[in-house]
Design an enzyme around this catalytic site. Structure first.
Site, PDB file in Angstrom:
ATOM      1  N   ALA A  31      20.436  16.648   1.402  1.00 50.58           N
ATOM      2  CA  ALA A  31      21.018  15.278   1.261  1.00 50.58           C
ATOM      3  C   ALA A  31      20.314  14.377   1.989  1.00 50.58           C
ATOM      4  O   ALA A  31      19.754  14.690   3.159  1.00 50.58           O
ATOM      5  CB  ALA A  31      22.465  15.426   1.836  1.00 50.58           C
TER       6      ALA A  31
ATOM      7  N   CYS B 274      11.387  15.196  10.217  1.00 48.09           N
ATOM      8  CA  CYS B 274      10.859  13.553  10.543  1.00 48.09           C
ATOM      9  C   CYS B 274      10.863  13.345  12.066  1.00 48.09           C
ATOM     10  O   CYS B 274      11.689  12.640  12.398  1.00 48.09           O
ATOM     11  CB  CYS B 274      11.694  13.058   9.681  1.00 48.09           C
ATOM     12  SG  CYS B 274      13.655  13.079   9.845  1.00 48.09           S
TER      13      CYS B 274
ATOM     14  N   ASP C  72      25.929  26.117   4.396  1.00 51.11           N
ATOM     15  CA  ASP C  72      25.592  26.114   5.688  1.00 51.11           C
ATOM     16  C   ASP C  72      24.081  26.979   5.874  1.00 51.11           C
ATOM     17  O   ASP C  72      24.477  28.436   5.517  1.00 51.11           O
ATOM     18  CB  ASP C  72      26.501  26.620   6.853  1.00 51.11           C
ATOM     19  CG  ASP C  72      25.923  26.776   8.077  1.00 51.11           C
ATOM     20  OD1 ASP C  72      24.698  26.301   8.160  1.00 51.11           O
ATOM     21  OD2 ASP C  72      26.787  27.025   9.234  1.00 51.11           O
TER      22      ASP C  72
HETATM   23  C1  LIG Z   1      16.430  15.542   7.262  1.00 51.20           C
HETATM   24  S1  LIG Z   1      17.841  15.636   6.384  1.00 51.20           S
HETATM   25  C2  LIG Z   1      17.360  16.064   4.680  1.00 51.20           C
HETATM   26  C3  LIG Z   1      16.749  14.857   4.007  1.00 51.20           C
HETATM   27  C4  LIG Z   1      16.508  15.437   2.489  1.00 51.20           C
HETATM   28  N1  LIG Z   1      15.719  16.314   2.229  1.00 51.20           N
HETATM   29  C5  LIG Z   1      16.100  14.288   1.557  1.00 51.20           C
HETATM   30  O1  LIG Z   1      14.806  14.210   1.282  1.00 51.20           O
HETATM   31  O2  LIG Z   1      16.658  13.166   1.178  1.00 51.20           O
HETATM   32  C6  LIG Z   1      18.698  17.062   6.923  1.00 51.20           C
HETATM   33  C7  LIG Z   1      19.977  17.310   6.120  1.00 51.20           C
HETATM   34  O3  LIG Z   1      20.358  18.605   6.836  1.00 51.20           O
HETATM   35  C8  LIG Z   1      21.786  18.784   6.658  1.00 51.20           C
HETATM   36  N2  LIG Z   1      22.097  19.777   7.663  1.00 51.20           N
HETATM   37  C9  LIG Z   1      22.421  19.847   8.993  1.00 51.20           C
HETATM   38  N3  LIG Z   1      22.732  20.958   9.282  1.00 51.20           N
HETATM   39  C10 LIG Z   1      22.743  21.795   8.188  1.00 51.20           C
HETATM   40  C11 LIG Z   1      22.790  23.065   8.008  1.00 51.20           C
HETATM   41  N4  LIG Z   1      23.365  24.009   9.070  1.00 51.20           N
HETATM   42  N5  LIG Z   1      22.868  23.630   6.640  1.00 51.20           N
HETATM   43  C12 LIG Z   1      22.457  22.760   5.706  1.00 51.20           C
HETATM   44  N6  LIG Z   1      22.193  21.400   6.139  1.00 51.20           N
HETATM   45  C13 LIG Z   1      22.466  21.108   7.172  1.00 51.20           C
HETATM   46  C14 LIG Z   1      22.134  17.218   7.067  1.00 51.20           C
HETATM   47  O4  LIG Z   1      23.442  17.037   6.665  1.00 51.20           O
HETATM   48  C15 LIG Z   1      20.980  16.357   6.457  1.00 51.20           C
HETATM   49  O5  LIG Z   1      21.506  15.855   5.176  1.00 51.20           O
END
Ligand SMILES: C[S@@+](CC[C@H](N)C(=O)[O-])C[C@H]1O[C@@H](n2cnc3c(N)ncnc32)[C@H](O)[C@@H]1O
Length: 442
Positions: free
Chosen positions: A258, A377, A306
Protein backbone atom coordinates in the site's frame (compact mmCIF):
# COMPACT_ATOMS: atom_id res chain seq x y z
CA UNK A 1 -7.34 39.81 2.10
CA UNK A 2 -5.91 37.61 -0.67
CA UNK A 3 -5.01 34.10 0.37
CA UNK A 4 -6.87 34.21 3.69
CA UNK A 5 -8.83 31.11 2.76
CA UNK A 6 -5.61 29.31 1.79
CA UNK A 7 -4.01 30.36 5.09
CA UNK A 8 -7.06 29.23 7.05
CA UNK A 9 -6.88 25.81 5.40
CA UNK A 10 -3.18 25.60 6.21
CA UNK A 11 -3.83 26.59 9.83
CA UNK A 12 -6.57 23.95 10.24
CA UNK A 13 -4.33 21.28 8.69
CA UNK A 14 -1.38 22.19 10.94
CA UNK A 15 -3.62 22.00 14.01
CA UNK A 16 -4.86 18.54 12.93
CA UNK A 17 -1.31 17.36 12.31
CA UNK A 18 -0.36 18.44 15.84
CA UNK A 19 -3.55 17.39 17.65
CA UNK A 20 -4.69 14.30 15.82
CA UNK A 21 -1.37 13.08 14.44
CA UNK A 22 -2.68 13.42 10.86
CA UNK A 23 -0.10 12.82 8.13
CA UNK A 24 0.56 16.07 6.25
CA UNK A 25 0.21 14.60 2.75
CA UNK A 26 -3.09 12.90 3.58
CA UNK A 27 -4.44 15.92 5.46
CA UNK A 28 -3.47 18.13 2.55
CA UNK A 29 -5.69 16.07 0.25
CA UNK A 30 -8.66 17.04 2.43
CA UNK A 31 -8.17 20.77 1.95
CA UNK A 32 -10.76 22.23 -0.38
CA UNK A 33 -9.46 24.92 -2.66
CA UNK A 34 -10.53 25.18 -6.27
CA UNK A 35 -8.05 27.89 -7.15
CA UNK A 36 -4.66 26.40 -8.01
CA UNK A 37 -2.69 29.36 -6.63
CA UNK A 38 -4.46 29.03 -3.30
CA UNK A 39 -3.82 25.27 -3.29
CA UNK A 40 -0.11 25.90 -3.84
CA UNK A 41 0.03 28.50 -1.08
CA UNK A 42 -1.66 26.10 1.34
CA UNK A 43 0.81 23.34 0.44
CA UNK A 44 3.77 25.62 0.90
CA UNK A 45 2.51 26.97 4.23
CA UNK A 46 1.86 23.50 5.64
CA UNK A 47 5.07 21.87 4.42
CA UNK A 48 7.27 24.91 4.94
CA UNK A 49 6.07 25.57 8.48
CA UNK A 50 6.69 21.92 9.38
CA UNK A 51 10.07 21.80 7.65
CA UNK A 52 11.35 24.91 9.41
CA UNK A 53 9.53 24.46 12.73
CA UNK A 54 12.69 24.05 14.82
CA UNK A 55 14.31 27.09 13.18
CA UNK A 56 11.11 29.14 13.54
CA UNK A 57 10.72 28.26 17.22
CA UNK A 58 14.36 29.18 17.81
CA UNK A 59 13.87 32.58 16.15
CA UNK A 60 10.52 33.26 17.85
CA UNK A 61 11.73 32.47 21.36
CA UNK A 62 13.52 35.81 21.63
CA UNK A 63 10.25 37.69 21.08
CA UNK A 64 7.98 35.84 23.49
CA UNK A 65 8.12 36.57 27.19
CA UNK A 66 5.04 34.55 28.20
CA UNK A 67 5.83 31.13 29.72
CA UNK A 68 2.85 29.45 28.04
CA UNK A 69 1.60 30.18 24.57
CA UNK A 70 -1.85 29.06 23.42
CA UNK A 71 -1.24 26.15 20.96
CA UNK A 72 -3.34 27.83 18.24
CA UNK A 73 -1.35 31.04 18.65
CA UNK A 74 1.89 29.10 18.44
CA UNK A 75 0.75 27.70 15.10
CA UNK A 76 -0.16 31.20 13.89
CA UNK A 77 3.23 32.54 14.99
CA UNK A 78 5.05 29.71 13.22
CA UNK A 79 3.08 30.34 10.04
CA UNK A 80 3.75 34.07 10.27
CA UNK A 81 7.44 33.59 11.04
CA UNK A 82 7.77 31.16 8.13
CA UNK A 83 6.39 33.77 5.74
CA UNK A 84 8.58 36.52 7.18
CA UNK A 85 11.80 34.50 7.34
CA UNK A 86 11.52 32.09 4.43
CA UNK A 87 9.00 33.31 1.86
CA UNK A 88 10.57 36.20 -0.03
CA UNK A 89 7.53 36.70 -2.21
CA UNK A 90 5.26 37.50 0.77
CA UNK A 91 5.75 41.06 2.11
CA UNK A 92 6.22 41.05 5.90
CA UNK A 93 3.22 43.34 6.33
CA UNK A 94 1.00 40.84 4.51
CA UNK A 95 2.33 38.01 6.68
CA UNK A 96 1.55 39.99 9.88
CA UNK A 97 -1.86 41.23 8.75
CA UNK A 98 -3.00 37.83 7.53
CA UNK A 99 -2.03 36.19 10.83
CA UNK A 100 -3.96 38.84 12.75
CA UNK A 101 -7.02 38.28 10.54
CA UNK A 102 -6.60 34.55 10.92
CA UNK A 103 -6.41 34.85 14.72
CA UNK A 104 -9.82 36.56 14.63
CA UNK A 105 -11.24 34.01 12.18
CA UNK A 106 -10.27 31.03 14.36
CA UNK A 107 -11.68 32.49 17.58
CA UNK A 108 -8.38 33.83 18.94
CA UNK A 109 -9.22 37.49 18.36
CA UNK A 110 -8.42 38.37 21.99
CA UNK A 111 -4.80 37.31 21.31
CA UNK A 112 -4.48 39.00 17.94
CA UNK A 113 -2.62 41.97 19.47
CA UNK A 114 0.00 39.58 20.84
CA UNK A 115 0.35 37.89 17.44
CA UNK A 116 0.69 41.28 15.77
CA UNK A 117 3.32 42.49 18.28
CA UNK A 118 5.51 39.38 18.04
CA UNK A 119 5.44 39.23 14.25
CA UNK A 120 6.06 42.95 13.74
CA UNK A 121 9.03 42.82 16.12
CA UNK A 122 10.37 39.79 14.32
CA UNK A 123 10.01 41.52 10.98
CA UNK A 124 11.82 44.63 12.27
CA UNK A 125 14.81 42.84 13.78
CA UNK A 126 15.03 39.57 11.82
CA UNK A 127 18.45 40.41 10.37
CA UNK A 128 20.05 40.47 13.80
CA UNK A 129 18.98 36.99 14.95
CA UNK A 130 22.06 35.00 15.96
CA UNK A 131 22.23 31.29 15.26
CA UNK A 132 24.40 28.88 17.33
CA UNK A 133 28.09 29.14 16.45
CA UNK A 134 28.99 26.85 13.55
CA UNK A 135 32.47 26.05 14.86
CA UNK A 136 31.69 25.64 18.55
CA UNK A 137 28.32 23.91 18.18
CA UNK A 138 28.18 22.39 14.67
CA UNK A 139 25.48 19.86 15.57
CA UNK A 140 23.18 22.41 17.19
CA UNK A 141 23.81 24.81 14.33
CA UNK A 142 22.72 22.24 11.72
CA UNK A 143 19.67 21.40 13.82
CA UNK A 144 18.54 25.01 14.19
CA UNK A 145 19.58 26.38 10.82
CA UNK A 146 17.96 23.61 8.78
CA UNK A 147 15.17 22.58 11.13
CA UNK A 148 16.28 19.05 12.08
CA UNK A 149 15.69 17.31 15.42
CA UNK A 150 19.01 17.06 17.22
CA UNK A 151 19.03 13.25 17.33
CA UNK A 152 18.74 13.06 13.55
CA UNK A 153 21.68 15.43 13.09
CA UNK A 154 23.71 13.31 15.50
CA UNK A 155 22.63 10.11 13.75
CA UNK A 156 23.65 11.32 10.30
CA UNK A 157 26.94 12.80 11.52
CA UNK A 158 27.70 9.46 13.21
CA UNK A 159 26.85 7.53 10.04
CA UNK A 160 28.34 9.81 7.36
CA UNK A 161 30.76 12.21 9.05
CA UNK A 162 30.20 15.94 9.50
CA UNK A 163 30.90 17.08 5.94
CA UNK A 164 28.67 14.56 4.17
CA UNK A 165 25.93 14.90 6.79
CA UNK A 166 26.02 18.71 6.34
CA UNK A 167 25.47 18.28 2.60
CA UNK A 168 22.55 15.96 3.27
CA UNK A 169 20.93 18.14 5.93
CA UNK A 170 21.33 21.32 3.89
CA UNK A 171 19.58 19.78 0.91
CA UNK A 172 16.20 21.35 0.09
CA UNK A 173 13.46 20.22 -2.19
CA UNK A 174 10.66 21.89 -4.07
CA UNK A 175 7.27 20.98 -2.61
CA UNK A 176 5.44 22.30 -5.63
CA UNK A 177 6.75 19.51 -7.92
CA UNK A 178 5.83 15.87 -8.24
CA UNK A 179 7.47 13.18 -10.35
CA UNK A 180 5.06 11.67 -12.88
CA UNK A 181 5.23 8.82 -15.35
CA UNK A 182 2.83 8.07 -18.22
CA UNK A 183 0.58 5.04 -17.97
CA UNK A 184 1.10 3.60 -21.43
CA UNK A 185 -1.76 1.18 -20.84
CA UNK A 186 -4.16 4.10 -20.70
CA UNK A 187 -2.74 7.02 -22.65
CA UNK A 188 -1.80 6.83 -26.33
CA UNK A 189 1.53 8.36 -27.46
CA UNK A 190 -0.39 11.12 -29.29
CA UNK A 191 -2.53 11.94 -26.24
CA UNK A 192 0.53 12.03 -23.98
CA UNK A 193 2.53 14.22 -26.35
CA UNK A 194 -0.36 16.61 -26.63
CA UNK A 195 -0.84 16.79 -22.83
CA UNK A 196 2.90 17.37 -22.36
CA UNK A 197 2.83 20.14 -24.98
CA UNK A 198 -0.02 21.83 -23.06
CA UNK A 199 1.88 21.54 -19.81
CA UNK A 200 5.33 22.34 -21.25
CA UNK A 201 5.99 25.26 -18.90
CA UNK A 202 5.31 23.11 -15.86
CA UNK A 203 7.39 20.11 -16.89
CA UNK A 204 11.06 19.26 -16.67
CA UNK A 205 12.52 15.86 -17.52
CA UNK A 206 13.13 13.50 -14.61
CA UNK A 207 16.68 12.37 -15.38
CA UNK A 208 16.47 8.95 -13.72
CA UNK A 209 12.91 7.99 -14.60
CA UNK A 210 13.11 7.19 -18.32
CA UNK A 211 10.03 8.81 -19.81
CA UNK A 212 8.98 10.57 -16.58
CA UNK A 213 8.86 14.27 -15.72
CA UNK A 214 8.84 16.58 -12.74
CA UNK A 215 5.55 18.44 -12.94
CA UNK A 216 4.44 21.58 -11.10
CA UNK A 217 0.81 20.77 -10.56
CA UNK A 218 -1.83 19.42 -8.22
CA UNK A 219 -2.66 15.85 -9.35
CA UNK A 220 -6.16 15.65 -7.85
CA UNK A 221 -7.14 18.79 -9.78
CA UNK A 222 -5.86 17.47 -13.10
CA UNK A 223 -8.35 15.60 -15.33
CA UNK A 224 -5.53 13.62 -16.97
CA UNK A 225 -4.53 12.28 -13.55
CA UNK A 226 -8.09 11.29 -12.69
CA UNK A 227 -8.29 9.57 -16.09
CA UNK A 228 -5.30 7.44 -15.12
CA UNK A 229 -2.97 8.90 -17.76
CA UNK A 230 -0.07 9.12 -15.34
CA UNK A 231 1.19 7.95 -11.97
CA UNK A 232 2.81 10.09 -9.30
CA UNK A 233 5.88 8.25 -8.06
CA UNK A 234 9.34 9.40 -7.01
CA UNK A 235 12.28 8.40 -9.18
CA UNK A 236 13.75 6.18 -6.47
CA UNK A 237 10.47 4.28 -6.08
CA UNK A 238 10.26 3.83 -9.83
CA UNK A 239 13.75 2.39 -9.82
CA UNK A 240 12.94 -0.06 -7.01
CA UNK A 241 9.90 -1.32 -8.93
CA UNK A 242 12.04 -1.71 -12.05
CA UNK A 243 14.48 -4.03 -10.22
CA UNK A 244 11.71 -6.62 -9.97
CA UNK A 245 11.74 -6.87 -13.80
CA UNK A 246 8.06 -7.84 -13.95
CA UNK A 247 7.35 -9.49 -17.30
CA UNK A 248 4.15 -10.64 -19.04
CA UNK A 249 2.94 -13.99 -17.73
CA UNK A 250 4.98 -13.87 -14.51
CA UNK A 251 3.62 -14.27 -11.00
CA UNK A 252 4.72 -11.44 -8.75
CA UNK A 253 4.10 -10.92 -5.04
CA UNK A 254 4.26 -7.46 -3.46
CA UNK A 255 4.19 -8.07 0.28
CA UNK A 256 4.02 -4.52 1.67
CA UNK A 257 2.19 -2.87 -1.16
CA UNK A 258 0.00 0.00 0.00
CA UNK A 259 -0.82 2.47 -1.44
CA UNK A 260 0.12 0.42 -4.49
CA UNK A 261 2.65 2.65 -6.25
CA UNK A 262 5.11 -0.13 -7.03
CA UNK A 263 2.46 -2.80 -7.66
CA UNK A 264 0.91 -0.55 -10.31
CA UNK A 265 4.33 0.35 -11.74
CA UNK A 266 5.13 -3.36 -12.09
CA UNK A 267 1.74 -4.04 -13.70
CA UNK A 268 2.42 -1.28 -16.24
CA UNK A 269 5.94 -2.52 -16.90
CA UNK A 270 4.54 -5.99 -17.66
CA UNK A 271 2.02 -4.37 -20.04
CA UNK A 272 -0.80 -5.40 -17.73
CA UNK A 273 -0.02 -9.07 -18.33
CA UNK A 274 1.65 -10.14 -15.07
CA UNK A 275 -0.30 -11.77 -12.24
CA UNK A 276 0.43 -9.46 -9.36
CA UNK A 277 -0.69 -10.12 -5.78
CA UNK A 278 -0.52 -6.93 -3.70
CA UNK A 279 -0.81 -7.29 0.10
CA UNK A 280 -0.72 -5.01 3.08
CA UNK A 281 -1.20 -5.41 6.80
CA UNK A 282 -3.95 -2.80 7.04
CA UNK A 283 -7.35 -3.23 5.45
CA UNK A 284 -7.84 0.49 4.91
CA UNK A 285 -4.52 0.63 3.11
CA UNK A 286 -5.44 -2.33 0.91
CA UNK A 287 -8.34 -0.15 -0.24
CA UNK A 288 -5.81 2.50 -1.31
CA UNK A 289 -4.09 -0.09 -3.53
CA UNK A 290 -7.46 -0.91 -5.09
CA UNK A 291 -8.27 2.75 -5.64
CA UNK A 292 -4.92 3.33 -7.34
CA UNK A 293 -5.27 0.23 -9.52
CA UNK A 294 -8.79 1.27 -10.48
CA UNK A 295 -7.68 4.78 -11.50
CA UNK A 296 -4.85 3.36 -13.63
CA UNK A 297 -7.04 0.52 -14.95
CA UNK A 298 -4.51 -2.17 -14.00
CA UNK A 299 -5.54 -5.57 -12.69
CA UNK A 300 -4.11 -6.62 -9.32
CA UNK A 301 -5.13 -9.26 -6.84
CA UNK A 302 -5.23 -7.66 -3.38
CA UNK A 303 -5.10 -9.20 0.05
CA UNK A 304 -4.91 -8.04 3.65
CA UNK A 305 -2.02 -10.02 5.08
CA UNK A 306 0.62 -9.74 7.77
CA UNK A 307 3.84 -10.34 5.84
CA UNK A 308 5.73 -11.31 8.98
CA UNK A 309 3.61 -14.47 9.20
CA UNK A 310 4.44 -17.52 7.05
CA UNK A 311 1.91 -18.57 4.38
CA UNK A 312 2.97 -22.06 3.24
CA UNK A 313 0.51 -22.04 0.32
CA UNK A 314 2.76 -19.46 -1.36
CA UNK A 315 5.99 -21.46 -1.01
CA UNK A 316 8.01 -21.54 -4.27
CA UNK A 317 5.04 -19.86 -5.94
CA UNK A 318 6.37 -16.60 -7.43
CA UNK A 319 8.80 -15.53 -10.13
CA UNK A 320 9.62 -12.47 -8.07
CA UNK A 321 8.78 -11.08 -4.65
CA UNK A 322 9.08 -7.46 -3.62
CA UNK A 323 9.57 -6.50 0.03
CA UNK A 324 9.19 -2.72 0.13
CA UNK A 325 9.51 -2.87 3.84
CA UNK A 326 7.92 -0.75 6.55
CA UNK A 327 10.86 1.37 7.69
CA UNK A 328 11.88 4.49 9.59
CA UNK A 329 11.26 6.54 6.44
CA UNK A 330 14.24 8.86 6.96
CA UNK A 331 14.62 9.13 3.19
CA UNK A 332 11.26 10.88 2.95
CA UNK A 333 12.01 13.57 5.53
CA UNK A 334 12.60 16.08 2.74
CA UNK A 335 9.35 15.55 0.88
CA UNK A 336 7.26 14.80 4.00
CA UNK A 337 8.59 17.21 6.62
CA UNK A 338 6.03 16.23 9.27
CA UNK A 339 7.95 12.95 9.56
CA UNK A 340 10.92 14.81 11.07
CA UNK A 341 8.83 15.43 14.17
CA UNK A 342 7.35 11.94 14.19
CA UNK A 343 10.24 9.48 13.78
CA UNK A 344 12.13 8.54 16.93
CA UNK A 345 15.46 6.73 17.20
CA UNK A 346 13.87 3.90 19.19
CA UNK A 347 11.73 2.94 16.16
CA UNK A 348 14.75 1.75 14.20
CA UNK A 349 15.55 -1.42 16.17
CA UNK A 350 11.90 -2.58 16.23
CA UNK A 351 11.57 -1.96 12.50
CA UNK A 352 14.79 -3.84 11.76
CA UNK A 353 13.35 -6.87 13.57
CA UNK A 354 10.09 -6.65 11.60
CA UNK A 355 12.02 -6.34 8.32
CA UNK A 356 14.05 -9.46 9.18
CA UNK A 357 10.87 -11.42 9.91
CA UNK A 358 9.24 -10.29 6.66
CA UNK A 359 12.33 -11.12 4.59
CA UNK A 360 12.55 -14.52 6.24
CA UNK A 361 8.95 -15.33 5.19
CA UNK A 362 9.41 -13.81 1.72
CA UNK A 363 12.42 -16.04 1.05
CA UNK A 364 10.18 -19.12 0.89
CA UNK A 365 7.80 -17.72 -1.72
CA UNK A 366 10.36 -17.28 -4.51
CA UNK A 367 10.71 -20.14 -6.99
CA UNK A 368 14.23 -21.46 -7.65
CA UNK A 369 16.17 -18.92 -9.79
CA UNK A 370 13.49 -16.29 -9.03
CA UNK A 371 14.20 -12.78 -7.69
CA UNK A 372 13.69 -11.21 -4.29
CA UNK A 373 13.90 -7.41 -4.15
CA UNK A 374 14.32 -5.64 -0.82
CA UNK A 375 13.72 -1.89 -0.63
CA UNK A 376 13.36 0.76 2.05
CA UNK A 377 12.92 4.53 1.97
CA UNK A 378 15.54 5.08 4.61
CA UNK A 379 19.29 5.43 5.13
CA UNK A 380 20.07 3.58 8.35
CA UNK A 381 22.58 0.75 8.17
CA UNK A 382 20.43 -1.27 10.63
CA UNK A 383 17.60 -1.36 8.10
CA UNK A 384 19.70 -1.65 4.97
CA UNK A 385 23.22 -3.08 4.74
CA UNK A 386 22.82 -5.06 7.96
CA UNK A 387 19.59 -6.61 6.69
CA UNK A 388 21.31 -7.71 3.51
CA UNK A 389 24.24 -9.20 5.39
CA UNK A 390 21.95 -10.92 7.84
CA UNK A 391 19.70 -12.27 5.07
CA UNK A 392 22.54 -13.74 3.05
CA UNK A 393 24.17 -15.35 6.06
CA UNK A 394 20.93 -17.00 7.18
CA UNK A 395 19.60 -17.93 3.70
CA UNK A 396 22.31 -19.87 1.96
CA UNK A 397 19.88 -20.78 -0.86
CA UNK A 398 20.17 -17.13 -2.02
CA UNK A 399 22.91 -15.07 -3.63
CA UNK A 400 23.26 -11.41 -4.40
CA UNK A 401 21.97 -10.51 -7.84
CA UNK A 402 23.76 -7.84 -9.84
CA UNK A 403 21.28 -5.22 -10.98
CA UNK A 404 23.71 -2.51 -12.04
CA UNK A 405 22.83 -2.95 -15.77
CA UNK A 406 19.32 -1.74 -14.91
CA UNK A 407 20.46 1.54 -13.40
CA UNK A 408 20.05 4.78 -15.38
CA UNK A 409 23.27 6.17 -16.79
CA UNK A 410 22.93 9.53 -15.00
CA UNK A 411 22.82 7.99 -11.53
CA UNK A 412 25.70 9.09 -9.31
CA UNK A 413 25.12 6.55 -6.52
CA UNK A 414 26.85 3.20 -7.03
CA UNK A 415 26.04 -0.32 -5.89
CA UNK A 416 28.13 -1.15 -2.82
CA UNK A 417 28.00 -4.34 -0.73
CA UNK A 418 25.29 -5.60 -3.06
CA UNK A 419 22.90 -2.70 -2.38
CA UNK A 420 22.22 0.76 -3.75
CA UNK A 421 21.84 3.62 -1.30
CA UNK A 422 20.35 6.77 -2.79
CA UNK A 423 20.68 10.10 -1.01
CA UNK A 424 18.70 13.30 -1.63
CA UNK A 425 21.81 15.49 -1.84
CA UNK A 426 23.58 13.16 -4.29
CA UNK A 427 20.94 12.26 -6.88
CA UNK A 428 18.06 14.54 -5.89
CA UNK A 429 15.85 11.53 -5.11
CA UNK A 430 14.32 10.43 -1.82
CA UNK A 431 16.78 8.56 0.42
CA UNK A 432 16.18 5.00 -0.73
CA UNK A 433 17.85 1.63 -0.45
CA UNK A 434 17.44 -1.39 -2.70
CA UNK A 435 19.04 -4.80 -3.03
CA UNK A 436 18.23 -7.85 -5.12
CA UNK A 437 18.78 -11.53 -4.37
CA UNK A 438 18.40 -14.55 -6.60
CA UNK A 439 17.30 -17.93 -5.29
CA UNK A 440 19.72 -20.63 -6.33
CA UNK A 441 18.58 -23.57 -8.45
CA UNK A 442 18.03 -26.62 -6.26
C1 LIG B 1 7.00 1.58 2.36
S1 LIG B 1 5.31 1.28 2.50
C2 LIG B 1 4.96 0.50 0.98
C3 LIG B 1 4.84 1.42 -0.20
C4 LIG B 1 4.35 0.70 -1.44
N1 LIG B 1 5.18 -0.42 -1.79
C5 LIG B 1 4.25 1.61 -2.64
O1 LIG B 1 5.15 1.63 -3.49
O2 LIG B 1 3.25 2.31 -2.77
C6 LIG B 1 5.27 -0.05 3.62
C7 LIG B 1 3.91 -0.67 3.79
O3 LIG B 1 4.06 -1.81 4.65
C8 LIG B 1 2.86 -1.98 5.34
N2 LIG B 1 3.14 -2.90 6.47
C9 LIG B 1 3.61 -2.62 7.70
N3 LIG B 1 3.75 -3.73 8.41
C10 LIG B 1 3.37 -4.76 7.61
C11 LIG B 1 3.27 -6.16 7.78
N4 LIG B 1 3.61 -6.75 8.93
N5 LIG B 1 2.80 -6.89 6.76
C12 LIG B 1 2.44 -6.31 5.57
N6 LIG B 1 2.52 -4.98 5.36
C13 LIG B 1 2.98 -4.22 6.36
C14 LIG B 1 2.44 -0.58 5.71
O4 LIG B 1 1.05 -0.52 5.96
C15 LIG B 1 2.84 0.21 4.45
O5 LIG B 1 1.75 0.35 3.61
Amino acid sequence: MTGLDARRQAYDALRDIENKGSFANLRLKKTQLDDERDARLTTQLIYGTLQWQIYLDYCLQGYIRAKKVHPGVRTLLRMGAYQILKMDRVPDSAACNSCVELAKAVGLGRLSGFVNGVLRNLSRTKDSILLPDEKKQPTLRLSVEFGWPLWLVEYFIGALGLEEASGLLRHQMDYGEVCIKPNRLKVSPAQWDSWCADQAERLRPAPLAGDGYYWKGVPAQEPAFNEGWFTVQGEASQLAARLVEARPGQKILDLCAAPGGKSCAMAMEAQGKALITACDLHGHRVQLIEKNAHRLRVALETLQWDASQPRPAWNDGFDAVLVDAPCSGLGLLWEKPDLRHRVVAQDIAALAKLQRDILHCAARYVRPSGRLVYATCTMTHEENTEQVRDFLSSHTDYEQDDFSPLLPSGLKARVADGGLQLYPHVDGTAGFYMARFRRKER
